[in-house]
Design an enzyme around this catalytic site. Sequence first.
Site, PDB file in Angstrom:
ATOM      1  N   SER A  37      30.854  51.493  30.018  1.00 11.50           N
ATOM      2  CA  SER A  37      30.189  52.653  30.608  1.00 11.50           C
ATOM      3  C   SER A  37      31.066  53.893  30.521  1.00 11.50           C
ATOM      4  O   SER A  37      32.306  53.801  30.514  1.00 11.50           O
ATOM      5  CB  SER A  37      29.857  52.392  32.079  1.00 11.50           C
ATOM      6  OG  SER A  37      28.965  51.324  32.217  1.00 11.50           O
TER       7      SER A  37
ATOM      8  N   SER B 194      45.818  43.531  35.692  1.00 12.87           N
ATOM      9  CA  SER B 194      46.299  44.673  36.457  1.00 12.87           C
ATOM     10  C   SER B 194      47.638  44.317  37.072  1.00 12.87           C
ATOM     11  O   SER B 194      47.978  43.136  37.234  1.00 12.87           O
ATOM     12  CB  SER B 194      45.281  45.011  37.549  1.00 12.87           C
ATOM     13  OG  SER B 194      45.857  45.800  38.560  1.00 12.87           O
TER      14      SER B 194
ATOM     15  N   GLY C 156      32.345  46.353  29.840  1.00 10.86           N
ATOM     16  CA  GLY C 156      32.687  47.486  30.694  1.00 10.86           C
ATOM     17  C   GLY C 156      32.773  48.777  29.928  1.00 10.86           C
ATOM     18  O   GLY C 156      33.716  49.557  30.102  1.00 10.86           O
TER      19      GLY C 156
ATOM     20  N   ASN D 105      37.100  43.786  29.152  1.00 10.66           N
ATOM     21  CA  ASN D 105      37.628  44.965  29.838  1.00 10.66           C
ATOM     22  C   ASN D 105      37.040  45.186  31.223  1.00 10.66           C
ATOM     23  O   ASN D 105      37.693  45.754  32.098  1.00 10.66           O
ATOM     24  CB  ASN D 105      37.354  46.189  28.953  1.00 10.66           C
ATOM     25  CG  ASN D 105      37.563  47.494  29.670  1.00 10.66           C
ATOM     26  OD1 ASN D 105      38.672  48.027  29.725  1.00 10.66           O
ATOM     27  ND2 ASN D 105      36.486  48.046  30.233  1.00 10.66           N
TER      28      ASN D 105
ATOM     29  N   GLY E 174      36.806  50.879  28.869  1.00  6.21           N
ATOM     30  CA  GLY E 174      36.093  50.271  27.752  1.00  6.21           C
ATOM     31  C   GLY E 174      35.469  51.307  26.848  1.00  6.21           C
ATOM     32  O   GLY E 174      35.511  51.197  25.611  1.00  6.21           O
TER      33      GLY E 174
ATOM     34  N   TYR F  23      38.921  36.815  54.165  1.00  4.66           N
ATOM     35  CA  TYR F  23      38.835  37.776  53.065  1.00  4.66           C
ATOM     36  C   TYR F  23      39.589  39.061  53.376  1.00  4.66           C
ATOM     37  O   TYR F  23      39.496  39.599  54.478  1.00  4.66           O
ATOM     38  CB  TYR F  23      37.369  38.124  52.802  1.00  4.66           C
ATOM     39  CG  TYR F  23      37.160  39.173  51.726  1.00  4.66           C
ATOM     40  CD1 TYR F  23      37.242  38.835  50.383  1.00  4.66           C
ATOM     41  CD2 TYR F  23      36.870  40.495  52.056  1.00  4.66           C
ATOM     42  CE1 TYR F  23      37.042  39.789  49.387  1.00  4.66           C
ATOM     43  CE2 TYR F  23      36.670  41.459  51.071  1.00  4.66           C
ATOM     44  CZ  TYR F  23      36.756  41.101  49.741  1.00  4.66           C
ATOM     45  OH  TYR F  23      36.557  42.038  48.771  1.00  4.66           O
TER      46      TYR F  23
ATOM     47  N   LEU G 174      28.109  40.744  34.740  1.00  4.29           N
ATOM     48  CA  LEU G 174      29.059  39.648  34.572  1.00  4.29           C
ATOM     49  C   LEU G 174      29.099  38.674  35.743  1.00  4.29           C
ATOM     50  O   LEU G 174      29.507  37.525  35.573  1.00  4.29           O
ATOM     51  CB  LEU G 174      30.456  40.217  34.297  1.00  4.29           C
ATOM     52  CG  LEU G 174      30.640  40.766  32.878  1.00  4.29           C
ATOM     53  CD1 LEU G 174      31.848  41.671  32.805  1.00  4.29           C
ATOM     54  CD2 LEU G 174      30.752  39.636  31.860  1.00  4.29           C
TER      55      LEU G 174
ATOM     56  N   THR H 213      33.051  38.238  38.861  1.00  7.15           N
ATOM     57  CA  THR H 213      32.873  39.312  37.873  1.00  7.15           C
ATOM     58  C   THR H 213      34.070  39.437  36.944  1.00  7.15           C
ATOM     59  O   THR H 213      33.923  39.466  35.713  1.00  7.15           O
ATOM     60  CB  THR H 213      32.662  40.654  38.596  1.00  7.15           C
ATOM     61  OG1 THR H 213      31.523  40.552  39.457  1.00  7.15           O
ATOM     62  CG2 THR H 213      32.454  41.789  37.608  1.00  7.15           C
TER      63      THR H 213
END
Length: 323
Positions: A32, A163, A30, A111, A37, A184, A85, A133
């Site tokens: 980007s 988190s 992660g 991350n 990250g 969901y 991922l 993911t």
Amino acid sequence: MKTFSRETTGVEVVNELADRVNGKTFVITGASERGLGAETAVALAHANPARLILLARSQSRVDSVMARIKELNPAIKVTFVPVSLDDFDSVRTAAATINDSIDKLDYLINNAGIMALNTYETNKNGIELQFATNHLGHFLLTKLLMRKILAAGPGSRIVNLTSLGHKIGPVRFDDYNFSNGKEYDPWSAYGQAKTANILFSLGLTHRLKSRGIQSYGVHPGAIFTTNLATHIEDVQASLASIGPIAQKNTGRHFPLDKDPPKPVEQGITTTLVAALDPRIEGQSGMYMADAKCEPTYEYAEDAENAERLWRLSEELVGEKFDV
């Protein structure tokens, strides 16, 4: 040695613990731009790591991060490796690339993550996308890199970003796919994945303790300037909806009011403390927030849940993970 706190910046941690960074190899998912990250990697460049291997979906979003690192410290070898991922074949390809390029891996920082997808989505294996993911991709990546982690020996660490969202709900072991989407809701799925990140650290600790290798589940804090929430149209309204969902799933108040937002400079601090600080070695497997280890909900600390998740994860990625 300084005491680190919520107000400490990531660069301050790196400067204080530069001897734990110098000459080491890091893999960070992660990475980007505009993500934790990326900022973690840039902070590490204030010392002298030998290698920074940055993983993300697209190199175009990592090039600027690599340029910042090179500007700070041209001596660092920085490499980009593409990965999706949620795609286990992509994870296998990325791991093979990394394994071919290094002799050892001192620090793995898992991350990357996605949060609260509005609609039910699955990966190509039919697994709910946040679970695939945030947890399963990292589970498989860690498994495939384990030989290099073991080669680094005692003192190497695996950091799994979680988190405060883990307090929304536990892992639904018997229905991780939310009845194929019929049950969901975005935040319960996020909570499940974030609980899994902590349980994965606990499972790793159980298996690696005798080898002197640690793992921690890290809550970076509420940081609203990264890419994580860019798909949510009204962040405040969405966050306000968490309370009733968490109450239904856990029977407890969701403590968002006790977690005020942080700037990204402080949002990377706990990750770096988890990776580098020698003072927490005896607390491997713990949940961390605001630069310290702390207890959390019992379902995220339960050794039986950690083993159950390990077995489920092996089944879903199609590989045994023996250490």
